[in-house]
Design a protein around this motif. Structure first.
Motif, PDB file in Angstrom:
ATOM      1  N   SER A  63       5.242 -17.707  -9.612  1.00 33.26           N
ATOM      2  CA  SER A  63       4.967 -19.193 -10.276  1.00 33.26           C
ATOM      3  C   SER A  63       3.966 -19.487 -10.149  1.00 33.26           C
ATOM      4  O   SER A  63       3.111 -19.719  -9.313  1.00 33.26           O
ATOM      5  N   LEU A  64       4.218 -19.718 -11.477  1.00 35.72           N
ATOM      6  CA  LEU A  64       2.500 -20.386 -12.238  1.00 35.72           C
ATOM      7  C   LEU A  64       2.066 -21.463 -11.045  1.00 35.72           C
ATOM      8  O   LEU A  64       1.491 -21.721 -11.118  1.00 35.72           O
ATOM      9  N   SER A  97      -0.387 -27.584 -12.641  1.00 37.30           N
ATOM     10  CA  SER A  97       0.443 -26.496 -13.711  1.00 37.30           C
ATOM     11  C   SER A  97      -0.036 -26.405 -14.928  1.00 37.30           C
ATOM     12  O   SER A  97       0.021 -25.532 -15.579  1.00 37.30           O
ATOM     13  N   SER A 125       1.626 -17.813 -20.141  1.00 35.00           N
ATOM     14  CA  SER A 125       2.865 -17.598 -19.950  1.00 35.00           C
ATOM     15  C   SER A 125       3.212 -17.264 -18.450  1.00 35.00           C
ATOM     16  O   SER A 125       1.983 -17.022 -18.062  1.00 35.00           O
ATOM     17  N   ARG A 126       3.930 -17.231 -17.694  1.00 39.44           N
ATOM     18  CA  ARG A 126       4.086 -16.423 -16.588  1.00 39.44           C
ATOM     19  C   ARG A 126       3.629 -15.477 -16.504  1.00 39.44           C
ATOM     20  O   ARG A 126       3.266 -14.181 -16.010  1.00 39.44           O
TER      21      ARG A 126
END
Lengths: 241, 241
Positions: A36-37, A48, A57-58
């Motif tokens: 999870s970012l 974040s 993006s992740r």
DNA sequence: GTCTATAACGAGATAGAC
DNA sequence: GTCTATCTCGTTATAGAC
């Protein structure tokens, strides 16, 4: 001007590395699916939204980790080949093959979570972009290179190909010829045998890393070394004359 | 009385099956790491706490899925052996070996997510209980059984064992003798060779199921059949006389 | 006894207003 | 970048229906 830009670039590299390090730590703790970012950002002391300046993006963060992992095994394999050149007779292609195999295994055992990321179950919802193809082939390229050398030195006798597999063998050889430098050209019989040995090699590594050898194999290093040697012979590499 | 108990028991079996089916669907969609009791309950129309009557915890549900998956491949392997008995000559142990291998691959290709659950990356935070050991060995038992038969019929010539691997080979053979029915006793050379072939077999399957053969192998069925045949020969199974 | 439902806990993720 | 309101999660306690 350049010093400021240099400092900025340096900071960016450092922060990128810190993010990836923390992401790798989470990989080990929670697995790729739960990466999870936000959690990464929290841990590196950023918010974040700031992370998105480094990874859009992740999935891009995941891609970076995957490429890093492929590059790390690839580098380990290449280094093992370079090191073994000094330690082996020029005609001992089999010894270099096993040296590379052992290096791959050693890296996998030392980095089980990164290994799982690239050779384990696919991450749900993630599909790898084209950028991973190059790094992903480095280990195979090293092995193909050894076979190419053996071929040039008449140190390999590829096994026969059943008629049913002949078209596939030629397809694979043509694919190699299309994608790889000419020095890596292999005859169809050797090309298919190589692909089979390649996947079987990682079968041995995966079973050890993923715990399938628990309560079965104890002396895993010796077991693996023997199996890798047999794989090399199976592909046609001749024992040192 | 018995009818009431029978009805209850039937309902319990049906609901348990519905829960597992839904859990399998989530496995495919989100992966084992994200399997959620609440989401499963929601989907089967129950409240989450009610699930605890059927599975004491999330890990127990996971364990049930893992055991089911091992049992499913195991049953496929056993069925393939039974079927191939009719279709092969009694002395053609190699044909039965490859038939079992192909059945394992077919199951894996048809059930990629369940395959990933048992032969892919370990689920973070989950450690398999003892209950999985039995089902997990069914495929290996089938293969060992074929080798045992071949041995009794003098249809196998196990490869030599290097001196360094000798102790490990004897340890593995002793382990087999301890855990398995006497009909499955194998000499050390055959026991190690079996373990190596076993892991290499799943290496071939994993590379196909996990996408490593994309852009590399096209005719995967033929490719696998050839490799399985070579694995059987490598272990010492003699071609049909 | 067997089951389901309500409610709650503590922990964590997430979306959006500011 | 910060804060808050609102989600989800696994799990437990409890109460009532069959």
């Amino acid at each position: 001007m350049t010093s400021v830009q240099g400092a900025r670039a340096r900071a960016r590299i450092e922060i990128t590395a810190a993010i990836k390090d923390e992401a790798r730590a989470q990989l080990a703790a929670e697995g790729a699916a739960k990466l999870s970012l936000r959690a990464v950002a929290r841990e590196v002391g950023m918010v974040s939204s700031a992370l998105y300046r480094y990874f859009p993006s992740r999935d891009d963060l995941l891609t970076a980790l995957i490429i890093d992992a492929y590059d790390a095994v690839g580098a380990a394999a290449e280094q093992a080949l370079a090191d073994s050149r000094a330690a082996t007779a020029p005609d001992d292609h089999l010894a270099r093959w096993t040296a590379v195999c052992r290096a791959v295994r050693a890296w996998a055992v030392a980095h089980p979570h990164e290994y799982a990321l690239i050779y384990g179950s696919p991450v749900p919802g993630y599909s790898a972009p084209q950028d991973t193809i190059g790094p992903a082939s480095r280990v195979a390229l090293v092995l193909i290179g050894i076979l190419g050398e053996a071929l040039a030195a008449e140190g390999v006798a590829p096994p026969p190909v059943p008629a049913a597999l002949r078209p596939e063998a030629e397809r694979i050889a043509a694919e190699f010829a299309r994608d790889l430098p000419p020095a890596h050209d292999l005859p169809p019989a050797l090309a298919v045998a190589m692909v089979a040995a390649w996947s079987q090699l990682f079968g041995l590594v995966s079973f050890e890393v993923f715990g399938q050898f628990n309560r079965v194999v104890e002396d895993r290093e010796t077991f693996f070394a023997t199996a890798a040697d047999r794989l090399g012979r199976e592909i046609g590499l001749l024992a040192r004359s």
